[in-house]
Design an enzyme around this catalytic site. Sequence first.
Site, PDB file in Angstrom:
ATOM      1  N   TYR A  56       0.832  -1.204   0.000  1.00  0.00           N
ATOM      2  CA  TYR A  56       0.000   0.000   0.000  1.00  0.00           C
ATOM      3  C   TYR A  56       0.870   1.259   0.000  1.00  0.00           C
ATOM      4  CZ  TYR A  56      -3.562  -3.441   1.275  1.00  0.00           C
ATOM      5  OH  TYR A  56      -4.384  -4.536   1.295  1.00  0.00           O
ATOM      6  N   HIS A 122       0.071 -11.965   0.307  1.00  0.00           N
ATOM      7  CA  HIS A 122      -0.768 -10.953  -0.345  1.00  0.00           C
ATOM      8  C   HIS A 122      -1.095 -11.310  -1.803  1.00  0.00           C
ATOM      9  CE1 HIS A 122      -1.548  -6.318  -0.481  1.00  0.00           C
ATOM     10  NE2 HIS A 122      -2.537  -7.011  -0.976  1.00  0.00           N
TER      11      HIS A 122
HETATM   12  P1  NAD Z   1     -13.278  -0.133   0.773  1.00  0.00           P
HETATM   13  O1  NAD Z   1     -14.479  -0.797   0.214  1.00  0.00           O
HETATM   14  O2  NAD Z   1     -13.088  -0.087   2.218  1.00  0.00           O
HETATM   15  O3  NAD Z   1     -13.297   1.328   0.120  1.00  0.00           O
HETATM   16  C1  NAD Z   1     -12.449   2.354   0.434  1.00  0.00           C
HETATM   17  C2  NAD Z   1     -13.008   3.620  -0.223  1.00  0.00           C
HETATM   18  O4  NAD Z   1     -14.287   3.898   0.316  1.00  0.00           O
HETATM   19  C3  NAD Z   1     -12.139   4.840   0.029  1.00  0.00           C
HETATM   20  O5  NAD Z   1     -12.142   5.655  -1.122  1.00  0.00           O
HETATM   21  C4  NAD Z   1     -12.888   5.543   1.155  1.00  0.00           C
HETATM   22  O6  NAD Z   1     -12.675   6.927   1.166  1.00  0.00           O
HETATM   23  C5  NAD Z   1     -14.315   5.205   0.824  1.00  0.00           C
HETATM   24  N1  NAD Z   1     -15.181   5.245   2.009  1.00  0.00           N
HETATM   25  C6  NAD Z   1     -15.067   4.483   3.145  1.00  0.00           C
HETATM   26  N2  NAD Z   1     -16.031   4.840   4.007  1.00  0.00           N
HETATM   27  C7  NAD Z   1     -16.758   5.815   3.409  1.00  0.00           C
HETATM   28  C8  NAD Z   1     -17.885   6.599   3.798  1.00  0.00           C
HETATM   29  N3  NAD Z   1     -18.482   6.448   4.985  1.00  0.00           N
HETATM   30  N4  NAD Z   1     -18.361   7.527   2.927  1.00  0.00           N
HETATM   31  C9  NAD Z   1     -17.789   7.695   1.722  1.00  0.00           C
HETATM   32  N5  NAD Z   1     -16.722   7.002   1.291  1.00  0.00           N
HETATM   33  C10 NAD Z   1     -16.218   6.073   2.136  1.00  0.00           C
HETATM   34  O7  NAD Z   1     -12.009  -0.783   0.052  1.00  0.00           O
HETATM   35  P2  NAD Z   1     -10.511  -0.970   0.492  1.00  0.00           P
HETATM   36  O8  NAD Z   1      -9.959   0.240   1.166  1.00  0.00           O
HETATM   37  O9  NAD Z   1      -9.833  -1.500  -0.698  1.00  0.00           O
HETATM   38  O10 NAD Z   1     -10.598  -2.172   1.529  1.00  0.00           O
HETATM   39  C11 NAD Z   1     -10.475  -1.983   2.916  1.00  0.00           C
HETATM   40  C12 NAD Z   1      -9.206  -2.595   3.437  1.00  0.00           C
HETATM   41  O11 NAD Z   1      -9.235  -4.006   3.245  1.00  0.00           O
HETATM   42  C13 NAD Z   1      -7.913  -2.138   2.754  1.00  0.00           C
HETATM   43  O12 NAD Z   1      -7.493  -0.889   3.258  1.00  0.00           O
HETATM   44  C14 NAD Z   1      -6.994  -3.292   3.084  1.00  0.00           C
HETATM   45  O13 NAD Z   1      -6.547  -3.167   4.409  1.00  0.00           O
HETATM   46  C15 NAD Z   1      -7.935  -4.490   2.972  1.00  0.00           C
HETATM   47  N6  NAD Z   1      -7.893  -5.086   1.619  1.00  0.00           N
HETATM   48  C16 NAD Z   1      -7.022  -6.109   1.409  1.00  0.00           C
HETATM   49  C17 NAD Z   1      -6.914  -6.663   0.145  1.00  0.00           C
HETATM   50  C18 NAD Z   1      -5.942  -7.772  -0.087  1.00  0.00           C
HETATM   51  O14 NAD Z   1      -5.314  -8.203   0.852  1.00  0.00           O
HETATM   52  N7  NAD Z   1      -5.783  -8.252  -1.296  1.00  0.00           N
HETATM   53  C19 NAD Z   1      -7.697  -6.189  -0.919  1.00  0.00           C
HETATM   54  C20 NAD Z   1      -8.598  -5.175  -0.655  1.00  0.00           C
HETATM   55  C21 NAD Z   1      -8.695  -4.630   0.625  1.00  0.00           C
END
Ligand code: NAD
Length: 312
Positions: A56, A122
């Site tokens: 990240y 990952h």
């Molecule tokens: P997510 O669905 O959490 O979306 C993040 C987006 O949604 C950001 O742009 C954020 O600003 C927005 N958001 C969140 N809450 C909001 C709200 N209340 N109002 C408006 N916008 C909002 O997707 P993500 O960040 O990809 O996934 C969360 C976490 O999961 C990642 O940070 C990571 O730690 C993990 N993750 C891991 C993998 C992997 O291991 N391959 C893949 C995806 C995610």
Amino acid sequence: MQYHQLGNTDLKLSQLGYGASPLGSVFGKVDQSTGIRTVHSALDWGINYIDCSPYYGLTKAETMLGKALKGISRDRYILSSKAGRYGPDQADFDMSPQRIRASLDESLRRLGVDELDIFLLHDIEFVDLDYVLAESLPCLQALKKEGRIRYFGVTGYPLQSLQKIVHNYPLDCVLSYCRYALHDTSLASITALLQQRGVGVINASPTAMGLLTERGAPDWHPADQSLIDCCRQAQQLCIEQGVNITQVAMQFAVSHQAISSTLVGTANPQNLRNNIDWIEQPIDEALVAQIRQIFAPCASNVWSSGLAENSD
Ligand code: NAD
């Protein structure tokens, strides 16, 4: 906030976890003080599980998270990070035991901790899964025995890859993303297997990496046009009913009983506060049914990720 046990581990994760990828500026530039304030707010508001990765922001997220965690008692949070993915391209994957060990040392240093509670490979679908089974997972098992990590698992998008690993190696947990959200609930098809094997389930990306938000997805999002169009229709329906689509997305993603924690990413404390408040309110089942109807005919709510042989 509710807390749920992760599989057969002794970890009790908050129902909502904090995904630290936005600290790497992957959804837009984040200044350090806001990023740090968001992490502190998450802990103050009952979130005890934080996930990160060296990928990240190419180590930026881990570095900023390490600054945020400085001085915070280690028993206040459960921390996961990852190894094996170091960039966006196929050439940026390395799941060799040597690199995994070096990566763990680097992550611990950046995060300012002595051990990780959960260490994950990952995005396994980008590499040969037989190699992961023969070399990478035994390395994680050895690190657990040595007391460098407490538990381990894998992350990935295609469910077939996760299933293959779970069938062939005793894991503590899997982290799946975008597979239990309003647009796609296919993670539910493997939760019985995971529960039967005592493998904990972490669900990530309740907004499908921004698709289910009013701002919409970032440029790099892998969704095809038909899925983006369905999201727009769902959003229009929510607007007509006076509801923020992200509210329904959050409530829906945390609703599956097999999921221990759902990771949401944001570097905005107000978004995080809203998310916490929303999951504590009852879900509008009728609205969910209407939204699910919108996604039903969608040509493809799944995208390809990784090697063809590992795809769903
Ligand atoms: P997510 O669905 O959490 O979306 C993040 C987006 O949604 C950001 O742009 C954020 O600003 C927005 N958001 C969140 N809450 C909001 C709200 N209340 N109002 C408006 N916008 C909002 O997707 P993500 O960040 O990809 O996934 C969360 C976490 O999961 C990642 O940070 C990571 O730690 C993990 N993750 C891991 C993998 C992997 O291991 N391959 C893949 C995806 C995610």
